[in-house]
Scaffold this motif. Structure first.
Motif, PDB file in Angstrom:
ATOM      1  N   VAL A  97      51.949 -16.676  32.116  1.00 22.26           N
ATOM      2  CA  VAL A  97      53.147 -16.713  32.946  1.00 22.26           C
ATOM      3  C   VAL A  97      54.386 -17.024  32.112  1.00 22.26           C
ATOM      4  N   PHE A  98      54.281 -18.003  31.245  1.00 25.41           N
ATOM      5  CA  PHE A  98      55.473 -18.488  30.551  1.00 25.41           C
ATOM      6  C   PHE A  98      55.672 -17.872  29.177  1.00 25.41           C
ATOM      7  N   THR A  99      54.716 -17.105  28.695  1.00 23.44           N
ATOM      8  CA  THR A  99      54.796 -16.319  27.460  1.00 23.44           C
ATOM      9  C   THR A  99      55.602 -17.019  26.363  1.00 23.44           C
ATOM     10  N   VAL A 100      56.895 -16.731  26.256  1.00 25.36           N
ATOM     11  CA  VAL A 100      57.731 -17.262  25.184  1.00 25.36           C
ATOM     12  C   VAL A 100      57.694 -18.787  25.148  1.00 25.36           C
ATOM     13  N   HIS A 101      57.640 -19.424  26.294  1.00 29.67           N
ATOM     14  CA  HIS A 101      57.649 -20.879  26.373  1.00 29.67           C
ATOM     15  C   HIS A 101      56.303 -21.426  26.825  1.00 29.67           C
ATOM     16  N   ALA A 102      55.234 -20.736  26.442  1.00 29.66           N
ATOM     17  CA  ALA A 102      53.891 -21.149  26.841  1.00 29.66           C
ATOM     18  C   ALA A 102      53.546 -22.528  26.316  1.00 29.66           C
ATOM     19  N   ALA A 103      53.955 -22.836  25.089  1.00 24.22           N
ATOM     20  CA  ALA A 103      53.615 -24.137  24.509  1.00 24.22           C
ATOM     21  C   ALA A 103      54.253 -25.282  25.285  1.00 24.22           C
ATOM     22  N   SER A 104      55.483 -25.088  25.749  1.00 22.36           N
ATOM     23  CA  SER A 104      56.139 -26.131  26.544  1.00 22.36           C
ATOM     24  C   SER A 104      55.439 -26.317  27.879  1.00 22.36           C
ATOM     25  N   ALA A 105      54.993 -25.221  28.483  1.00 24.83           N
ATOM     26  CA  ALA A 105      54.256 -25.316  29.746  1.00 24.83           C
ATOM     27  C   ALA A 105      52.941 -26.062  29.546  1.00 24.83           C
ATOM     28  N   MET A 106      52.250 -25.757  28.444  1.00 27.66           N
ATOM     29  CA  MET A 106      50.998 -26.441  28.151  1.00 27.66           C
ATOM     30  C   MET A 106      51.235 -27.918  27.859  1.00 27.66           C
ATOM     31  N   ALA A 107      52.336 -28.226  27.170  1.00 28.80           N
ATOM     32  CA  ALA A 107      52.660 -29.620  26.885  1.00 28.80           C
ATOM     33  C   ALA A 107      52.938 -30.383  28.179  1.00 28.80           C
ATOM     34  N   ALA A 108      53.644 -29.734  29.104  1.00 34.23           N
ATOM     35  CA  ALA A 108      53.926 -30.365  30.397  1.00 34.23           C
ATOM     36  C   ALA A 108      52.627 -30.688  31.125  1.00 34.23           C
ATOM     37  N   SER A 109      51.712 -29.732  31.141  1.00 31.24           N
ATOM     38  CA  SER A 109      50.421 -29.941  31.789  1.00 31.24           C
ATOM     39  C   SER A 109      49.632 -31.050  31.101  1.00 31.24           C
ATOM     40  N   THR A 110      49.679 -31.086  29.769  1.00 34.18           N
ATOM     41  CA  THR A 110      48.935 -32.091  29.007  1.00 34.18           C
ATOM     42  C   THR A 110      49.448 -33.494  29.294  1.00 34.18           C
ATOM     43  N   VAL A 111      50.771 -33.653  29.334  1.00 30.62           N
ATOM     44  CA  VAL A 111      51.354 -34.972  29.597  1.00 30.62           C
ATOM     45  C   VAL A 111      50.942 -35.479  30.973  1.00 30.62           C
ATOM     46  N   LEU A 112      51.047 -34.616  31.982  1.00 28.46           N
ATOM     47  CA  LEU A 112      50.730 -35.061  33.339  1.00 28.46           C
ATOM     48  C   LEU A 112      49.254 -35.394  33.483  1.00 28.46           C
ATOM     49  N   ARG A 113      48.378 -34.538  32.940  1.00 23.02           N
ATOM     50  CA  ARG A 113      46.945 -34.809  33.106  1.00 23.02           C
ATOM     51  C   ARG A 113      46.514 -36.037  32.298  1.00 23.02           C
ATOM     52  N   SER A 114      47.157 -36.283  31.160  1.00 22.88           N
ATOM     53  CA  SER A 114      46.809 -37.467  30.377  1.00 22.88           C
ATOM     54  C   SER A 114      47.235 -38.745  31.100  1.00 22.88           C
ATOM     55  N   LEU A 115      48.428 -38.737  31.680  1.00 28.90           N
ATOM     56  CA  LEU A 115      48.890 -39.892  32.445  1.00 28.90           C
ATOM     57  C   LEU A 115      47.981 -40.147  33.648  1.00 28.90           C
ATOM     58  N   THR A 116      47.622 -39.068  34.328  1.00 23.74           N
ATOM     59  CA  THR A 116      46.766 -39.197  35.510  1.00 23.74           C
ATOM     60  C   THR A 116      45.383 -39.710  35.136  1.00 23.74           C
ATOM     61  N   ALA A 117      44.815 -39.132  34.074  1.00 25.14           N
ATOM     62  CA  ALA A 117      43.470 -39.530  33.652  1.00 25.14           C
ATOM     63  C   ALA A 117      43.443 -40.976  33.166  1.00 25.14           C
ATOM     64  N   ALA A 118      44.576 -41.470  32.680  1.00 29.00           N
ATOM     65  CA  ALA A 118      44.621 -42.850  32.199  1.00 29.00           C
ATOM     66  C   ALA A 118      44.813 -43.846  33.339  1.00 29.00           C
ATOM     67  N   LEU A 119      45.543 -43.454  34.392  1.00 26.08           N
ATOM     68  CA  LEU A 119      45.945 -44.419  35.422  1.00 26.08           C
ATOM     69  C   LEU A 119      45.066 -44.389  36.675  1.00 26.08           C
ATOM     70  N   ILE A 120      44.695 -43.199  37.146  1.00 26.77           N
ATOM     71  CA  ILE A 120      43.931 -43.117  38.394  1.00 26.77           C
ATOM     72  C   ILE A 120      42.577 -43.836  38.301  1.00 26.77           C
ATOM     73  N   PRO A 121      41.830 -43.698  37.187  1.00 24.53           N
ATOM     74  CA  PRO A 121      40.535 -44.394  37.127  1.00 24.53           C
ATOM     75  C   PRO A 121      40.618 -45.912  37.208  1.00 24.53           C
ATOM     76  N   LEU A 122      41.820 -46.480  37.094  1.00 23.77           N
ATOM     77  CA  LEU A 122      41.935 -47.931  37.151  1.00 23.77           C
ATOM     78  C   LEU A 122      41.468 -48.494  38.485  1.00 23.77           C
ATOM     79  N   SER A 123      41.572 -47.691  39.537  1.00 23.88           N
ATOM     80  CA  SER A 123      41.185 -48.176  40.866  1.00 23.88           C
ATOM     81  C   SER A 123      39.808 -47.690  41.295  1.00 23.88           C
ATOM     82  N   SER A 124      39.066 -47.040  40.402  1.00 25.49           N
ATOM     83  CA  SER A 124      37.794 -46.439  40.802  1.00 25.49           C
ATOM     84  C   SER A 124      36.748 -47.491  41.172  1.00 25.49           C
ATOM     85  N   GLN A 125      36.701 -48.600  40.427  1.00 26.61           N
ATOM     86  CA  GLN A 125      35.706 -49.631  40.745  1.00 26.61           C
ATOM     87  C   GLN A 125      35.979 -50.250  42.115  1.00 26.61           C
ATOM     88  N   GLN A 126      37.258 -50.522  42.387  1.00 27.40           N
ATOM     89  CA  GLN A 126      37.603 -51.076  43.705  1.00 27.40           C
ATOM     90  C   GLN A 126      37.290 -50.087  44.812  1.00 27.40           C
TER      91      GLN A 126
END
Length: 549
Positions: A477-506
Motif C-alpha cells: 500500500v505505502f510503497t515509497v514509504h513502506a519502511a515508515s509504515a512498518m516502523a509505525a506498526s512495529t512501535v505500536l505492537r511493541s508497546l502493546t506487547a509490553a504493556l497489555i500482558p501486565l494485567s494478564s495474571q489479574q
C-alpha cells in the motif's frame, strides 16, 4: 553483476530494494533514490517525492509494489541520462560491473557466510526475549517480590526496547553504515545481558532487560538490508526465509532451552548462556563481516578521492544529500504521523498489535498456567511453548506457499491490488479466537496436557497467518514509504506487547483461564471483519485519504 546497476533503475526496483533494506525509497539504495527516477506516467496523480515538500503517502499510491517492479520509468531518455551521469568525472560510482568493492561482486562463500552470521545473530535476539520465561518464579523468589504485574513485565519489557531502539538505528545505519551498528549493538547487547545476569534487585533487572531489547533489535532492522546489499533478486527469497526463521522460531525455542537450564543451573544462567553465544557471534562477525551498504561504501570512496585529488566537487552517485537531522526526522516523525493520520496504517497496526499482545500474554503466563493446572516443574515447563512454535512454523509455510500462489495468479491476470494479500489474513483471523477458546477452556477443565498444547498450536498458526499478510499489505500500500509504515506498526505492537500482558495474571485470577481467554477471543472476533472490510473498501479508502508529511 546485476544489470540494473548499469542502467537507469525503474521506479519499482528502487521501491522494492528500499523496502528490503528497511527504509523509505527517497533515501538511496544501491539502485539509487526514487527522487532520481521519474514515476510511471500512468500514475499522474502520484505525489511529488521531493524531500522538502509535503508528501501524500497514501493517496495515489494504490498500485502495488509488485506492479511497480514491472513498470518502467516511462522516460526514453533515462538510459542516456544515466550513462551521462556515469561518465561525469565529478560522479563517483563503481569501477565497472566487476568492481570487487561492490558487495554484489563478492564470492558466493563470502556472501552466504555473511547471511549465515546475520541469521544467527537475528535468531539469538528473539531467543533472548522469552528464554528465561520458565524461570520467572525463581526470579521473583530471588528478588523477594510477589507483584504479579512485575512478573509479566520482566518478560515483556524486552520487547518494549524494540519500539525505541530501531527508530534510532535505522538513520544511524544510513549515515555510518551497517557494520558499525552491528558491532556496537552486539557489544552493548552483551554488556546489558551480563548486567541482567548479575542484577541485585528488580529495578536493575528490568532496566537491563529493556536495554537488552533496545540493542538486540538492531539485527531485526539491519538484517534485511544486509541481504538486499549482497544477494541478487533471484536468490534473495531464499536468504530472506533463512533470516526470518530467527524471529519465528527463536521466541518459541527459547523457553524450552530456558526451562531445563533454569532447573539445572538457575535463572541467571539463561543470561550467561545468551551472553556467551552472543560473544562468540560478535567475534565471528568482526572477523568475517564487511560493510555492505553501497551508499556508505561509495561515500567513503568519494572521500578518499577528494583527499587524494584535491577535487572537492567529487560526489558519490548515491549521495542522498540529507543531513543527520533530516534522516532522524524521517525515521521518527514519519511513522508517528502515518500511524495517527493514515487510516489503513492505523487499522492494520492495531490488528497486529493485538495479535502480538496475545503472544506475550502467553509467554508471560505459560509457566504459571502449566505449573498450577498440570503440576509441571523444572525443565518440563519449557515444553509448554512447543505447540506455539510448531503452529507458527506451519503458519509461515502456509502463508508463503499459498499466499504467493494467489498473488502470482492475480499478477498473471494483470489485476493485482494490495488487497489481494489479505485473503490469507481473513483465514488466519478465525484461527485466533478458536485457538484462544480451545486453550482457555481445556486448561480450565484440566484435560490432558496435549489438548491445550494443540490449542496453542492453532493460536500460533493464526498469529502468523494474520501478522505476515498484514506486513506485506503495508509494504504494497505505502510503497515509497513502506519502511515508515512498518516502523509505525512495529512501535505500536511493541508497546502493546509490553504493556497489555501486565494485567494478564489479574485477569486469570478474577475470570479463570476459561473466561479469561474467552475475553481475549471475543476481542479477536471483533477484529475478524477488518481484512474483509479492507478487501472491499481498501482501494476507495486509499484514494480518498490524504496524509501530508
Amino acid at each position: 553483476m546485476p544489470e540494473s546497476l548499469y542502467r537507469h533503475p525503474t521506479h519499482g526496483e528502487i521501491v522494492e530494494l528500499a523496502a528490503a533494506e528497511g527504509h523509505d525509497a527517497d533515501i538511496p539504495t544501491n539502485a539509487g533514490s526514487i527522487n532520481d527516477c521519474p514515476a510511471p506516467p500512468s500514475k499522474a496523480e502520484s505525489p511529488s517525492m521531493e524531500l522538502d515538500k509535503d508528501i501524500d503517502v497514501e493517496k495515489g499510491n494504490a498500485s502495488s509494489l509488485t506492479s511497480l517492479v514491472e513498470s518502467h520509468s516511462g522516460s526514453e531518455a533515462a538510459p542516456e541520462k544515466d550513462e551521462e551521469e556515469h561518465h561525469d568525472p565529478k560522479i563517483v560510482f563503481w569501477d565497472g560491473p566487476d568492481d570487487p568493492q561492490n558487495p554484489m561482486n563478492w564470492s558466493e562463500k563470502k556472501k552466504w557466510g555473511t547471511v549465515t552470521v546475520v541469521s544467527c545473530i537475528t535468531f539469538l535476539t528473539p531467543l533472548a526475549s522469552s528464554m528465561f520465561a520458565p524461570g520467572v518464579p525463581e526470579v521473583m523468589k530471588t528478588f523477594h517480590s510477589t507483584n504479579d504485574m512485575l512478573e509479566g513485565f520482566m518478560v515483556s519489557v524486552y520487547v518494549l526496547g524494540f519500539a525505541f531502539g530501531p527508530l534510532f538505528f535505522a538513520p544511524l545505519s544510513e549515515m555510518y553504515g551497517r557494520l558499525p551498528l552491528y558491532h556496537t549493538c552486539n557489544v552493548f547487547f552483551i554488556i546489558f545481558t551480563i548486567a541482567a545476569a548479575v542484577a541485585s534487585n528488580m529495578s536493575m533487572f528490568i532496566v537491563f532487560r529493556f536495554f537488552m531489547g533496545c540493542f538486540g533489535g538492531a539485527p531485526l532492522v539491519l538484517g534485511g538490508g544486509t541481504i538486499a546489499d549482497i544477494i541478487p533478486r533471484e536468490q534473495r527469497g531464499t536468504a530472506m526465509v533463512v533470516w526470518m526463521m530467527g524471529p519465528t522460531i527463536g521466541p518459541c525455542v527459547g523457553p524450552i532451552i530456558g526451562g531445563y537450564l533454569t532447573a539445572a543451573r538457575g535463572w541467571r544462567w539463561n543470561f550467561w548462556l545468551v551472553a556467551i553465544v552472543a560473544g562468540a557471534f560478535t567475534i565471528v562477525s568482526m572477523i568475517l563481516m564487511s560493510e555492505t551498504s553501497a551508499p556508505v561504501l561509495l561515500e567513503r570512496k568519494a572521500r578518499r578521492l577528494r583527499a587524494s585529488t584535491g577535487n572537492a566537487a567529487l560526489k558519490s552517485k548515491l549521495d542522498s544529500g540529507l543531513t543527520p537531522k533530516q534522516l532522524f526526522k524521517f525515521s521518527i516523525v514519519r511513522p508517528t504521523r502515518m500511524l495517527l493520520r493514515a487510516p489503513i496504517c492505523t487499522v492494520i497496526s492495531i490488528y497486529c498489535a493485538m495479535t502480538y499482545a496475545y503472544l506475550y500474554i502467553l509467554f508471560t503466563t505459560f509457566t504459571a498456567v502449566f505449573t498450577t493446572q498440570y503440576a509441571w516443574h523444572g525443565g518440563v515447563v519449557g515444553l509448554s511453548f512447543l505447540g506455539l512454535g510448531v503452529g507458527s512454523l506451519l503458519g509461515q509455510w502456509v502463508f508463503t506457499h499459498f499466499g504467493n500462489k494467489t498473488v502470482a495468479k492475480h499478477i498473471a491476470r494483470g489485476d493485482f491490488q494490495p488487497e489481494h494479500r489479505l485473503g490469507m489474513m481473513c483465514v488466519g483471523g478465525f484461527f485466533l479466537p478458536v485457538g484462544l477458546f480451545w486453550y482457555g477452556w481445556s486448561v480450565q477443565a484440566q484435560t490432558h496436557y496435549m489438548v491445550p498444547v494443540v490449542g496453542t498450536g492453532v493460536l500460533g498458526f493464526g498469529l502468523l497467518m494474520t501478522f505476515m499478510p498484514a506486513s506485506t499489505y503495508l509494504v504494497d500500500v505505502f510503497t515509497v514509504h513502506a519502511a515508515s509504515a512498518m516502523a509505525a506498526s512495529t512501535v505500536l505492537r511493541s508497546l502493546t506487547a509490553a504493556l497489555i500482558p501486565l494485567s494478564s495474571q489479574q485477569m486469570y485470577a478474577r475470570l479463570g483461564y476459561g473466561w479469561g481467554n474467552s475475553l481475549l477471543a471475543f476481542l479477536s472476533v471483533a477484529l475478524v471483519p477488518i481484512p474483509f472490510v479492507l478487501i472491499r473498501y481498501g482501494e476507495r479508502i486509499r484514494r480518498r485519504t490524504t496524509v501530508k508529511l
